[in-house]
Design a protein around this motif. Structure first.
Motif, short mmCIF file in Angstrom:
data_model
loop_
_atom_site.label_atom_id
_atom_site.label_comp_id
_atom_site.label_asym_id
_atom_site.label_seq_id
_atom_site.Cartn_x
_atom_site.Cartn_y
_atom_site.Cartn_z
N ARG A 114 4.20 5.78 -5.24
CA ARG A 114 4.60 5.13 -6.73
C ARG A 114 6.13 5.02 -6.97
NH1 ARG A 114 0.43 8.16 -10.78
NH2 ARG A 114 -1.46 7.42 -9.97
N GLN A 152 2.33 1.85 -3.29
CA GLN A 152 1.42 2.03 -4.61
C GLN A 152 1.16 3.70 -4.09
OE1 GLN A 152 -1.82 -0.61 -3.84
NE2 GLN A 152 -1.00 -1.73 -5.64
N LEU A 204 3.28 1.35 -12.93
CA LEU A 204 1.93 1.09 -12.38
C LEU A 204 1.62 -0.24 -12.51
CD1 LEU A 204 0.12 4.54 -13.71
CD2 LEU A 204 0.97 4.06 -11.42
N THR A 244 0.89 -1.12 -0.10
CA THR A 244 0.04 0.02 0.09
C THR A 244 0.73 1.11 -0.10
OG1 THR A 244 -1.95 -1.27 1.09
CG2 THR A 244 -1.77 1.30 1.26
N LEU A 256 3.34 -2.19 -9.72
CA LEU A 256 2.74 -1.68 -8.48
C LEU A 256 1.51 -2.65 -8.14
CD1 LEU A 256 3.68 1.99 -8.11
CD2 LEU A 256 4.77 0.20 -6.84
N ALA A 257 0.67 -2.53 -9.45
CA ALA A 257 -0.39 -3.11 -9.08
C ALA A 257 -0.51 -4.45 -8.79
CB ALA A 257 -1.48 -3.01 -10.49
#
Length: 546
Positions: free
Chosen positions: A51, A48, A97, A45, A100-101
Motif C-alpha cells: 500500500r 498493492q 487504493l 503486486t 494502486l488498483a
C-alpha cells in the motif's frame, strides 16, 4: 454530490492531522499525474501488498505516497528493494487504493518501462498546515502488532492519535535499528528525535515543535509518571510487547530544560546480556584469563570503563557462565536493568537506607558463592567488597576508571589499605566498545609504515598490515560503513610481582609499566590489533582510545 463531499471531509481532515502530527507533507493524489511516476522500480503486486506508491525520484531520493507513515515495515521493504533513501508523503487512503488498483489494469503506470526518470512532483506536494495536535482519532492497525504494556501486565487503551502513532513508530524504528537510547529534545523553535546507534547519536526525525509537550505527556503516561509535574526530573519504566514471546523494557528519564522537557529512553534488551564470553571480543589469551578468574573460589574481578563501554554486558556474560544450580548468586544494582532467572537481584534504594554497602552486608549473611556489585562508589562499599573477596566469595564489580592501573590507584585513593588490595583483587578488565567495519562496503586504506609506527602499530608488521576504512556512504547492510560493535580490552591478572608493587605504593604509571612488561597489552594495543585484523578502523580506535 453534497453528501459525498461530507463523507470525504473526515478522511481529508484525518490525513491532514496525520501529516501534521508526523511532520510530513500532505499530497492531494487527485492533483498528481500518475503517468509521471517513476516506472519499473517496483512491481504492482508488491505495491498493492504494501500500500505504497512511488511518486518521484529527486537527488537520489525516492518519494513514496502512503496513508500510514507508521507502517515502517512497508517503507523499509521499499528501501531494501530499490536501494534508495525513501521520503514519505501522506495521502488519503481511498485515492491511494484507487491508484494502486489501476496498476493491474491494462496500461497501468507501473510495470514495463525499466527506466526511472527524475520527476519534479513539487507542484502536487503541499506541506500540512501546523495545527493543534488535539486532532481527530485516526483508526489504523498498529505497526507489527506492537502493544504497549505497563511494567505489569495491563494493556494500553489509548486511542490512535497522531502523537500515539508517532511515538509507537519511533520506538519500533529504534528497536529495529538496534539503538541503545532514544532522545526526545525540544528547543526554542525546533524539536528532534535522536537515536544512539553503535555508541553514536544521530538525528532520526524532526517533529513539529508544537508536538513536544504532547510527546512528553504520552511518554510519561506510558511510563506511569506524573504528567502534571514538569519542574523536576522523573524516572520510570515501560515495556513493549513485540510478540507473545518477546518484550523489551525501556528505562525512561525526564529532565526539565529551558524550552521543555527532554526525555531519554534507555532500551534494555535482555538478549544483549545473554552474550557468551566467547562473543565479547576477547582475544584467546584475554578470554583464558577471564575464565580462569571466574573459576576461582574467591577474589575480586573488576570491570572498568566509562559509561556506555559495555561493562554490564561483560559482567552478565561472566554471571551467565557461573549461573548453575550449585551456586548462590546475588547482585546489587542501580538500577536492575535486566532480569536474569536463577540470580537474586537487588535494586538498591538509598532513600530507604538500602545502598550498595547495606546490600553487600546482607548478602554475606545469605550464604553466597558469587556476589556482583553494580558499582563501587565509596569507601564503605569498597571495604565491604574487599571483605567479601577475602572470605571465600567471588566478587564482581565495576568502577569508572580509564585503565587497569588507574583502578588500583582509585581504590587506594578511596582509602582501601594497600595490603587489602594486594590480597583481594585477582583480575582487572578495562574496556571500550568500537564499531565494527561493514565487510560488504569497507574500503582498503593505504597508510605508510612510518605513519602506522607512529600510531603504535609495531614496525615489523606495519609493512604487511592490510587496513580498511569505513565507507561513509554505507550500504544496505550498515550505517555509514559500520555495523555493530566489539569490545576492546585490557585484561590484567594481578601477579605476585604486581602485588608487591601495590604494597610498595607504586603509582599507576609503574603499575602500567609492569603490566606491559609481563605481557598484558594495553587498551590501545588491543584496539590496534583489531585494526590490523580488519575488524575496525584506525579512526574508530583513535576515537575510543585516544
Amino acid at each position: 454530490m453534497e453528501s459525498t463531499q461530507q463523507e470525504l471531509a473526515p478522511a481529508q481532515d484525518a490525513a491532514l492531522s496525520l501529516a501534521t502530527g508526523c511532520g510530513l507533507p500532505l499530497l492531494d493524489l487527485a492533483a498528481f499525474d500518475l503517468a509521471q511516476a517513476p516506472r519499473g522500480l517496483l512491481d504492482g503486486t508488491f505495491l498493492q501488498d504494501r500500500r505504497v506508491m512511488p511518486l518521484a525520484v529527486r537527488a537520489g531520493q525516492l518519494f513514496i505516497a502512503t496513508a500510514d507513515p507508521a507502517d515502517r515495515t512497508a517503507i523499509e521493504a521499499v528501501r531494501l528493494r530499490t536501494g534508495m533513501t525513501t521520503k514519505c508523503v501522506v495521502v488519503e487512503p481511498r485515492p491511494l487504493l484507487a491508484a494502486l488498483a489501476s496498476l493491474s489494469e491494462p496500461g497501468g503506470t507501473q510495470g514495463a518501462d525499466t527506466t526511472a526518470p527524475t520527476v519534479d512532483a513539487s507542484s502536487a506536494l503541499r506541506t500540512a498546515t501546523p495545527s493543534p495536535i488535539d486532532a481527530p482519532t485516526i483508526t489504523v492497525a498498529p505497526a507489527n502488532g506492537l502493544q504497549r504494556t505497563a511494567p505489569g501486565t495491563a494493556t494500553d487503551g489509548a486511542d490512535e492519535t497522531p502523537v500515539v502513532r508517532f511515538v509507537q513508530a519511533t520506538l519500533l524504528d529504534a528497536i529495529r535499528a538496534s539503538a541503545s537510547d532514544i532522545h526526545f529534545e525540544t528547543y526554542r523553535g525546533s524539536s528532534r528525535v535522536r537515536f544512539r546507534i553503535d555508541g553514536v547519536l544521530r538525528e532520526e526525525s524532526q517533529p513539529p515543535v508544537e508536538m513536544g509537550p504532547r510527546l512528553a505527556s504520552r511518554l510519561k503516561v506510558m511510563a506511569e509518571l506524573d504528567i502534571a509535574e514538569r519542574r523536576i526530573p522523573q524516572d520510570g519504566r515501560l515495556r513493549l510487547a513485540l510478540s507473545d514471546e518477546r518484550s523489551i523494557d525501556m528505562r525512561v528519564n525526564t529532565m526539565p530544560t529551558l524550552w521543555g522537557e527532554k526525555i531519554v529512553l534507555r532500551i534494555l534488551d535482555a538478549s544483549a546480556t545473554q552474550v557468551s564470553v566467547d562473543k565479547l571480543g576477547f582475544d584467546a589469551r584475554q578470554q583464558r584469563l577471564f575464565l580462569d578468574a571466574l573459576a576461582l573460589p574467591q577474589g575480586m574481578i573488576l570491570v572498568t570503563g566509562p559509561t556506555g563501554s559495555g561493562k554490564s554486558v561483560t559482567l552478565y556474560a561472566g554471571l551467565n557462565a557461573l549461573n548453575t544450580e550449585e551456586r548462590n548468586i546475588a547482585t546489587a544494582e542501580d538500577p536492575v536493568e535486566i532480569n536474569v532467572e536463577g540470580i537474586n537481584q537487588v535494586q538498591v534504594n538509598p532513600k530507604v537506607g538500602l545502598d550498595f554497602a547495606t546490600a553487600l552486608r546482607a548478602f554475606l549473611r545469605q550464604d553466597p558463592d558469587v556476589v556482583m556489585v553494580g558499582e563501587i562508589r565509596d569507601l564503605e562499599t569498597a571495604e565491604t567488597a574487599v571483605q567479601a573477596a577475602q572470605t571465600g566469595h567471588l566478587l564482581l564489580a565495576t568502577l569508572h576508571t580509564n585503565s587497569a592501573a588507574e583502578t588500583l590507584t582509585r581504590l587506594r585513593n578511596m582509602g582501601v589499605p594497600v595490603f587489602n588490595l594486594a590480597t583481594s583483587v585477582s583480575l582487572i578488565v578495562a574496556q571500550r566498545l568500537a564499531r565494527v567495519l561493514c565487510e560488504t562496503c569497507r574500503k582498503p586504506l593505504s597508510v605508510p609504515p612510518e605513519a602506522l609506527a607512529e600510531e603504535g602499530i609495531d614496525a615489523d608488521i606495519a609493512g604487511d598490515a592490510r587496513l580498511f576504512a569505513a565507507n561513509a556512504e554505507g550500504c544496505g547492510n550498515c550505517r555509514k560503513g559500520y555495523r555493530g560493535r566489539t569490545g576492546i580490552y585490557e585484561v590484567v591478572r594481578v601477579t605476585p610481582t604486581m602485588s608487591k608493587l601495590i604494597l610498595d605504593g607504586g603509582d599507576s604509571m609503574k603499575l602500567a609499566a609492569e603490566a606491559r612488561r609481563e605481557g598484558f597489552p594495553s587498551l590501545r594495543s588491543s584496539g590496534l590489533a583489531k585494526v590490523v585484523a580488519g575488524a575496525t578502523s584506525l579512526a574508530e580506535v583513535n576515537r575510543v582510545t585516544a
